[in-house]
Scaffold this motif. Structure first.
Motif, short mmCIF file in Angstrom:
data_model
loop_
_atom_site.label_atom_id
_atom_site.label_comp_id
_atom_site.label_asym_id
_atom_site.label_seq_id
_atom_site.Cartn_x
_atom_site.Cartn_y
_atom_site.Cartn_z
N UNK A 1 40.30 47.18 53.67
CA UNK A 1 40.87 47.77 54.90
C UNK A 1 42.05 46.95 55.38
N UNK A 2 42.01 45.62 55.22
CA UNK A 2 43.18 44.81 55.55
C UNK A 2 44.36 45.22 54.67
N UNK A 3 44.08 45.38 53.39
CA UNK A 3 45.17 45.72 52.45
C UNK A 3 45.70 47.12 52.74
N UNK A 4 44.80 48.07 52.98
CA UNK A 4 45.24 49.44 53.31
C UNK A 4 46.04 49.43 54.61
N UNK A 5 45.59 48.61 55.57
CA UNK A 5 46.29 48.53 56.87
C UNK A 5 47.74 48.07 56.65
N UNK A 6 47.91 46.98 55.89
CA UNK A 6 49.27 46.47 55.67
C UNK A 6 50.11 47.46 54.89
N UNK B 1 50.98 43.35 49.97
CA UNK B 1 49.80 42.48 49.98
C UNK B 1 49.74 41.64 48.71
N UNK B 2 49.18 40.45 48.84
CA UNK B 2 48.89 39.59 47.70
C UNK B 2 47.62 38.84 48.02
N UNK B 3 47.02 38.18 47.01
CA UNK B 3 45.82 37.41 47.32
C UNK B 3 44.83 37.38 46.19
N UNK B 4 43.61 36.93 46.53
CA UNK B 4 42.55 36.88 45.53
C UNK B 4 41.25 37.34 46.16
N UNK B 5 40.33 37.82 45.29
CA UNK B 5 39.09 38.41 45.80
C UNK B 5 37.85 37.56 45.50
N UNK B 6 38.04 36.40 44.88
CA UNK B 6 36.90 35.49 44.70
C UNK B 6 37.43 34.08 44.52
N UNK B 7 36.62 33.11 44.93
CA UNK B 7 37.02 31.71 44.79
C UNK B 7 37.29 31.38 43.32
N UNK B 8 36.53 32.02 42.43
CA UNK B 8 36.66 31.73 40.99
C UNK B 8 38.04 32.02 40.44
N UNK B 9 38.73 32.99 41.07
CA UNK B 9 40.03 33.36 40.54
C UNK B 9 41.17 32.64 41.27
N UNK B 10 40.83 31.61 42.06
CA UNK B 10 41.86 30.81 42.73
C UNK B 10 41.68 29.35 42.30
N UNK B 11 42.59 28.49 42.73
CA UNK B 11 42.48 27.07 42.36
C UNK B 11 41.38 26.34 43.14
N UNK C 1 57.24 42.53 55.21
CA UNK C 1 56.22 41.55 55.60
C UNK C 1 55.10 41.55 54.56
N UNK C 2 54.49 40.36 54.38
CA UNK C 2 53.43 40.24 53.37
C UNK C 2 52.13 39.71 53.99
N UNK C 3 51.06 40.36 53.64
CA UNK C 3 49.72 39.91 54.04
C UNK C 3 49.05 39.29 52.83
N UNK C 4 48.49 38.07 53.00
CA UNK C 4 47.69 37.46 51.93
C UNK C 4 46.22 37.61 52.28
N UNK C 5 45.44 38.19 51.37
CA UNK C 5 43.99 38.28 51.59
C UNK C 5 43.33 37.23 50.70
N UNK C 6 42.78 36.20 51.34
CA UNK C 6 42.15 35.08 50.62
C UNK C 6 40.64 35.21 50.79
N UNK C 7 40.00 35.79 49.79
CA UNK C 7 38.56 36.05 49.91
C UNK C 7 37.80 35.15 48.94
N UNK C 8 37.18 34.10 49.53
CA UNK C 8 36.37 33.15 48.77
C UNK C 8 34.94 33.68 48.64
N UNK C 9 34.68 34.84 49.19
CA UNK C 9 33.34 35.45 49.20
C UNK C 9 33.53 36.96 49.03
N UNK C 10 32.56 37.67 48.41
CA UNK C 10 32.76 39.10 48.12
C UNK C 10 32.96 39.96 49.37
#
Ligand code: CP
Length: 306
Positions: free
Chosen positions: A58-63, A70-80, A42-51
Motif C-alpha cells: 500500500x505504501x508503494x501503490x500510494x507513492x 519506489x525502491x527498497x527491499x522486502x526482507x532483511x536477507x536481501x539487504x546488507x 520523488x522516491x519512497x524507499x520501503x525497507x522491510x526487515x520483516x514480512x
C-alpha cells in the motif's frame, strides 16, 4: 536533521494533524486526478526487515499513484543487514537515494535508532510488538468513513492484545477522542501490556477486560479482531494452545448491533470465519483500501507537498 518530521508512534501526530490527514484521504478518494502528479521525481524507499503484504504494497501503490517512484527491499536477507550492517548505516545509505522511508523492523525501537541519523523522513511501518502508526491511521479513516465520527462509541479489541502492535497504537489514538469506551477481550496470557493499561488508567476512561466476546457483543459499535502473533511467541506449544481462542462466526454475530463495524488489520489466520466476509458489517477489506489513501496523505504531508 532537527526539523525533519518522522512518524514513529501515532502520538507523533496531533489530533488536528490526524483529522487533517483523514480529510485529505477523503479528498483523494473523491478527486484522485488532482493528486496524480504531486510526487513526480520523488522516491519512497520501503525497507522491510520483516514480512508484509498490505503495508509495503500500500505504501508503494500510494507513492505510484502520486506519480512518484519506489525502491527498497522486502526482507532483511536481501539487504546488507544479512552481512551485519547496522540499521543506522542502512538508513544513512538510503538517505542518499530516496526522499522518504517507510521501515518495518522486528525489533521494538529500531525506528527510533534509525531516525537519529536520518536525513529524510522515516515512517514506522511496524516495530516488533510495539507500534504501527500507519495501520492506526488506516483504522481511524475506516472508522470515520464507516461511522461518520471518531467519538462516542464502544470499541472492543479481541485476540492477541499483548503482542498486537496495531491494538496498542489504536488504543493510544482513540484515547484522544471523546467518550470512547474500551472493552479488551483476551485470555489472561494475551492481555494488553502494563504500559497500555497505564494509559487507560491515566486518561480516566471507561474500560474493562473480559474473556469472551459473547458477553459484550451487544454493547459494541466496533469489534477490532486480531490474530494471535505466532512470530512473537517464545514457544510453539503456547501458540497452539491459544491460537483458536476466538473465532468470529455468524452465530456469534446474532447478538451484535446491526451497525456494528468489524475491523481487522489482517492478515487473518482463523479468527474470522470466511462466511462473515459477505456480511455488510465486515469492513476489513474496505480497511485495506483505506490504507493506501491515508498513506498517500501521509507521504504528501511529510514531504511538505500538502
Ligand atoms: N496490517 C498489516 O500490517 O499487514 P501486513 O503485515 O501484511 O503489512
Amino acid at each position: 536533521m532537527e526539523n525533519i518530521r518522522h512518524v514513529i508512534n501515532i502520538t507523533d501526530l496531533s489530533v488536528d494533524e490526524i483529522n487533517e490527514l483523514i480529510e485529505m484521504a477523503k479528498d483523494i478518494i473523491a478527486h484522485p486526478e488532482e493528486y496524480r502528479e504531486l510526487c513526480r521525481y520523488k522516491k519512497l524507499a520501503t525497507l522491510f526487515f520483516e514480512p508484509s503484504t498490505r503495508t509495503r504494497l500500500s505504501f508503494e501503490a500510494a507513492m505510484l499513484e502520486l506519480g512518484g517512484s519506489v525502491l527498497g527491499f522486502s526482507s532483511a536477507d536481501s539487504s546488507s543487514a544479512a552481512k551485519g550492517e547496522s540499521v543506522s548505516d542502512t538508513i544513512q545509505t538510503v538517505g542518499c537515494y530516496a526522499d522518504i522511508i517507510a521501515m518495518r523492523h522486528p525489533k521494538e525501537g529500531a525506528p527510533i535508532a534509525a531516525k537519529q541519523r536520518s536525513t529524510i523522513p522515516i515512517i514506522n511501518a511496524g516495530d516488533g510488538g510495539h507500534f504501527h502508526p500507519t495501520q492506526t491511521l488506516t483504522d481511524l479513516l475506516t472508522i470515520s468513513r464507516e461511522k461518520g465520527r471518531l467519538s462516542d462509541m464502544t470499541i472492543g479489541f479481541c485476540g492477541d492484545l499483548q503482542f498486537g502492535r496495531t491494538v496498542h497504537s489504536l488504543i493510544d489514538a482513540m484515547l484522544r477522542y471523546d467518550n470512547i469506551k474500551f472493552v479488551l477481550i483476551s485470555p489472561e496470557e494475551l492481555k494488553v501490556p502494563e504500559y497500555v493499561r497505564d494509559h487507560l488508567i491515566e486518561k480516566g476512561v471507561e474500560w474493562k477486560e473480559v474473556y469472551t466476546m459473547e458477553e459484550v457483543m451487544p454493547e459494541l459499535d466496533i469489534l477490532y479482531m486480531t490474530r494471535v502473533q505466532r512470530e512473537r511467541f517464545f514457544n510453539e506449544e503456547d501458540y497452539v494452545r491459544l491460537k483458536d481462542t476466538y473465532i468470529l462466526d455468524m452465530e456469534k454475530l446474532k447478538t451484535a448491533k446491526e451497525d456494528l463495524s468489524i475491523l481487522h488489520p489482517l492478515p487473518r489466520v482463523n479468527e474470522i470465519s470466511v462466511a462473515v466476509d459477505s456480511d455488510p458489517r465486515a469492513c476489513y477489506f474496505r480497511q485495506v483500501l483505506n490504507g493506501k489513501y491515508i498513506r498517500m496523505a501521509l507521504i504528501l504531508r511529510l514531504l511538505g507537498i500538502r
